[in-house]
Design a protein around this motif. Structure first.
Motif, short mmCIF file in Angstrom:
data_model
loop_
_atom_site.label_atom_id
_atom_site.label_comp_id
_atom_site.label_asym_id
_atom_site.label_seq_id
_atom_site.Cartn_x
_atom_site.Cartn_y
_atom_site.Cartn_z
N MET A 64 6.06 -63.61 41.15
CA MET A 64 4.84 -64.11 40.12
C MET A 64 5.15 -65.56 40.21
O MET A 64 6.16 -65.96 39.95
CB MET A 64 5.23 -63.30 38.84
CG MET A 64 5.22 -61.66 38.86
SD MET A 64 3.48 -61.26 39.27
CE MET A 64 2.83 -61.25 37.46
N HIS A 65 3.98 -66.40 40.13
CA HIS A 65 3.95 -67.58 39.29
C HIS A 65 2.89 -67.91 38.50
O HIS A 65 1.85 -67.24 38.58
CB HIS A 65 4.13 -68.62 40.61
CG HIS A 65 2.76 -68.49 41.43
ND1 HIS A 65 2.76 -67.92 42.63
CD2 HIS A 65 1.61 -69.10 41.31
CE1 HIS A 65 1.53 -67.92 43.12
NE2 HIS A 65 0.86 -68.64 42.30
N SER A 66 3.17 -68.94 37.58
CA SER A 66 2.10 -69.14 36.69
C SER A 66 1.49 -70.37 36.97
O SER A 66 1.90 -71.22 37.46
CB SER A 66 2.99 -69.59 35.32
OG SER A 66 2.17 -69.77 34.31
N ASP A 67 0.28 -70.28 36.46
CA ASP A 67 -0.72 -71.36 36.67
C ASP A 67 -0.59 -72.23 35.54
O ASP A 67 -1.22 -73.37 35.59
CB ASP A 67 -2.32 -70.90 36.82
CG ASP A 67 -2.67 -69.93 35.59
OD1 ASP A 67 -1.94 -69.87 35.00
OD2 ASP A 67 -3.86 -69.52 36.03
N ASN A 68 0.16 -71.90 34.53
CA ASN A 68 0.21 -73.01 33.51
C ASN A 68 1.54 -73.24 33.18
O ASN A 68 1.90 -74.19 32.08
CB ASN A 68 -0.64 -72.57 32.19
CG ASN A 68 -0.14 -71.40 31.42
OD1 ASN A 68 0.82 -70.88 31.75
ND2 ASN A 68 -0.99 -71.01 30.51
N CYS A 69 2.65 -72.75 33.87
CA CYS A 69 3.88 -73.05 33.56
C CYS A 69 4.63 -73.14 34.96
O CYS A 69 3.94 -72.98 36.10
CB CYS A 69 4.53 -71.83 32.79
SG CYS A 69 6.06 -72.43 32.11
N ILE A 70 5.83 -73.79 34.94
CA ILE A 70 6.53 -73.73 36.09
C ILE A 70 7.01 -72.51 36.59
O ILE A 70 7.55 -72.28 37.80
CB ILE A 70 7.92 -74.82 36.00
CG1 ILE A 70 8.41 -75.31 37.22
CG2 ILE A 70 8.69 -74.12 35.15
CD1 ILE A 70 7.55 -76.01 37.84
N ASP A 71 6.89 -71.62 35.80
CA ASP A 71 7.63 -70.18 36.41
C ASP A 71 7.28 -69.74 37.53
O ASP A 71 6.17 -69.69 37.91
CB ASP A 71 7.06 -69.23 35.29
CG ASP A 71 7.20 -69.16 33.84
OD1 ASP A 71 8.38 -69.95 33.46
OD2 ASP A 71 6.67 -68.90 33.10
N ALA B 195 -0.47 -70.74 24.60
CA ALA B 195 -0.17 -71.29 26.07
C ALA B 195 0.67 -70.62 26.59
O ALA B 195 1.03 -70.61 27.83
CB ALA B 195 -0.24 -72.80 25.77
N ARG B 196 1.92 -69.87 25.70
CA ARG B 196 3.13 -69.23 26.32
C ARG B 196 2.96 -67.97 26.40
O ARG B 196 3.93 -67.19 26.78
CB ARG B 196 4.18 -69.54 25.46
CG ARG B 196 4.48 -71.28 25.49
CD ARG B 196 5.54 -71.67 26.56
NE ARG B 196 4.69 -72.14 27.86
CZ ARG B 196 4.30 -72.91 27.99
NH1 ARG B 196 4.32 -74.08 27.50
NH2 ARG B 196 3.58 -72.96 29.36
#
Lengths: 410, 142
Positions: B36-43, B123-124
């Motif tokens: 998984m990767h996030s489009d609004n966090c570095i995750d 946002a989180r």
């Protein structure tokens, strides 16, 4: 210089105090987008409420007037960046402009084994279109190494250039480190090898004086929304002789003169050749108002304001032991930082809870991480209406520190 | 379960962020993985579940992640371990209800209740659910 507090009165987003998370809004994400003055909003509304018509498509006055408005906008932009007005092609923004160049020029001239040169500090919009086209034709992307500080130097460009290099594409001001590149010097190097020089002006045109002719660059791209204009409009400027040689990227609508059943098409001349489909006409009217607004303040004054705020912010931030600054000498509208031992996104969320808007992450410059040696950073960015009080608010919030979970439990 | 105070919730999140119990790669190749990767966090995370005979016998994750995604995913691994697939799905569903401020069954969420305030920082939300969405992805066809 100008009175920043007077200027703020022209912006509805600033005129009356706005709140975020119940705190007075401090907007320090201007490298992402900017607020709009009343004159720009009025110009957009005027299109919808007073002068609505399509362009190039009618024999009546409203349509003719729209055509005149478009040409006037080209002239205002041309004067602002010193190019010929026929060299101004409207696009949806900087990303579209760079895609247009990559596909219309890149796909036409690049052959297997050729090279395109970019820098480590580029935004994804100036990397991915080139990756796409290079992968398609079998060409290779080369990257200019940055100086120790993070600057883009002509001598480093020279090191990666060869006779295989056909195109150099770089940002005048990067969106993370924000050093201003010596475009004239870099262009001389590119031209020495016979390569085209593309300059991404998204972060520079709103802040620094741009001189298309004097720099002798081949292309310039930028968006209106980063310079007080509307979203969804921008331009690609290209030397006319090159535009004539390029194929259109998107076709249809009114960008052609004739076509027949033998699949032969005769396209219009640039810039209209590249403007297939109905343009963002409200955006164009807003774009013109924005450039005129910037011009009325003076781009040199805006640049000076950026530098004053930068020096002020660096002096204050440097006094905080817990803050790491990545571009201390850039003297532009962007400061990239981290709070020691705090993940950038967690810090940005904490700042959000205090009403302060900053960006966190990789800022679309994903190959810069190796240089910064951190997976993510916070970025604060100013514009012509930013005040020292807003910088103070950020500095005080960082000084207060606090636990990252305060954002959820206060 | 007694109501958690704010201080308790804070210490639960900080604890799982600073000292995650399940942040490591899968010990063997029997685990199912979702990236998984996030489009609004570095995750940028891999989530691993080991499902045997309808039981989630183990759960772990690894990658780059912010405080909220690290702690929420770590707690999820604790909650899912040992549950059968249906119970696991139910827990995930209740967690999503809580995050989105809908009615939910708090009896199954245990330490995950610490994320009840996530919507304060909208946002989180993506960070607080990234690991849970990955687990859901693995379990949904079972």
């Amino acid at each position: 210089m100008y009175d920043v507090y007077e200027i703020r009165k022209q912006f509805p987003m600033l005129r009356e105090q706005k709140y975020m998370q119940g705190k007075p809004l401090v907007f320090l994400d201007n490298a992402s987008t900017t607020f709009k003055p009343q004159c720009v909003i009025d110009a957009v509304v005027k299109y919808y409420s007073e002068v609505t018509a399509n362009s190039h498509r009618g024999d009546y006055d409203l349509c003719y007037n729209m055509d005149v408005e478009i040409e006037k906008t080209r002239k205002v932009i041309a004067k602002f960046v010193n190019c010929d007005f026929k060299e101004v092609v409207f696009t949806s923004g900087d990303t579209m402009s760079l895609n247009l160049i990559a596909y219309s020029l890149g796909r036409k001239i690049l052959k297997k084994g050729d090279e395109v040169v970019l820098s480590y500090a580029e935004h994804s919009s100036d990397i991915l279109p080139w990756y796409q086209v290079c992968n398609e034709v079998g060409a290779e992307v080369k990257l200019i190494p940055l100086s120790e500080k993070g600057e883009l130097l002509p001598e480093n460009l020279d090191k990666v250039m060869s006779n295989k290099t056909k195109i150099v594409s770089i940002a005048n001001v990067g969106n993370v480190l924000a050093y201003t590149a010596n475009i004239k010097g870099l262009t001389a190097v590119a031209h020495k090898y016979g390569a085209y020089m593309v300059v991404d002006g998204a972060q520079s045109v709103p802040h620094n004086k741009t001189d298309f002719k004097d720099w002798d660059i081949d292309f310039l791209t930028f968006s209106a929304h980063k310079m007080c204009g509307p979203t969804g409009i921008g331009c690609m400027i290209g030397k006319y002789s090159i535009l004539e040689m390029m194929d259109p990227f998107i076709v249809g609508g009114g960008n052609n003169v004739t076509f027949n059943t033998n699949q032969q098409v005769d396209y219009l001349e640039p810039p209209v050749k590249f403007e297939a489909g109905t343009l963002n006409l409200a955006g164009i009217m807003g774009f013109k108002a924005a450039v005129e607004f910037i011009d009325s303040i003076g781009i040199e004054n805006i640049h000076k304001h950026d530098q004053e705020l930068f020096d002020y912010a660096i002096e204050k931030l440097s006094q905080l032991d817990n803050v790491i600054i990545y571009n201390k000498e850039a003297r532009g509208g962007v400061i990239t930082f981290n709070v020691k031992d705090v993940f950038a996104q967690d810090e940005a969320t904490l700042l959000n809870s205090k009403g302060i808007a900053v960006r966190s992450g990789q800022h679309c410059a994903k190959i810069l991480n190796g240089f910064l040696k951190t997976p993510a950073t916070c970025r604060m960015s100013t514009y012509l209406y930013t005040t020292k009080e807003e910088i103070d608010a950020l500095v005080n919030a960082l000084k207060e520190g606090g636990n990252i979970l305060d954002a959820y439990f206060n | 379960m007694p109501t958690l105070t704010n201080d308790m919730m804070r210490s639960i999140i900080l604890d799982h962020y600073s000292h995650p119990l399940n942040k490591h790669d899968a010990p063997n190749s029997n685990y199912e993985k979702v990236h998984m990767h996030s489009d609004n966090c570095i995750d940028d995370l891999d989530i691993f579940l080991l499902v045997e005979n309808n039981i989630i016998t183990d759960a772990c994750f690894n990658g780059v992640a912010c405080a909220i995604s690290t702690a929420s995913t770590d707690i999820m691994c604790e909650l899912l371990r040992g549950k059968n697939v249906d119970d696991g799905k139910y827990i995930i569903e209740q967690y999503h209800h809580m995050i989105h401020e809908e009615e939910f069954d708090e009896s199954v969420l245990e330490e995950a209740l610490a994320f009840i305030n996530t919507s304060k920082q909208a946002a989180r939300i993506r960070c607080a659910t990234i690991g849970w969405n990955a687990a859901d992805e693995i379990l949904k066809d079972k």
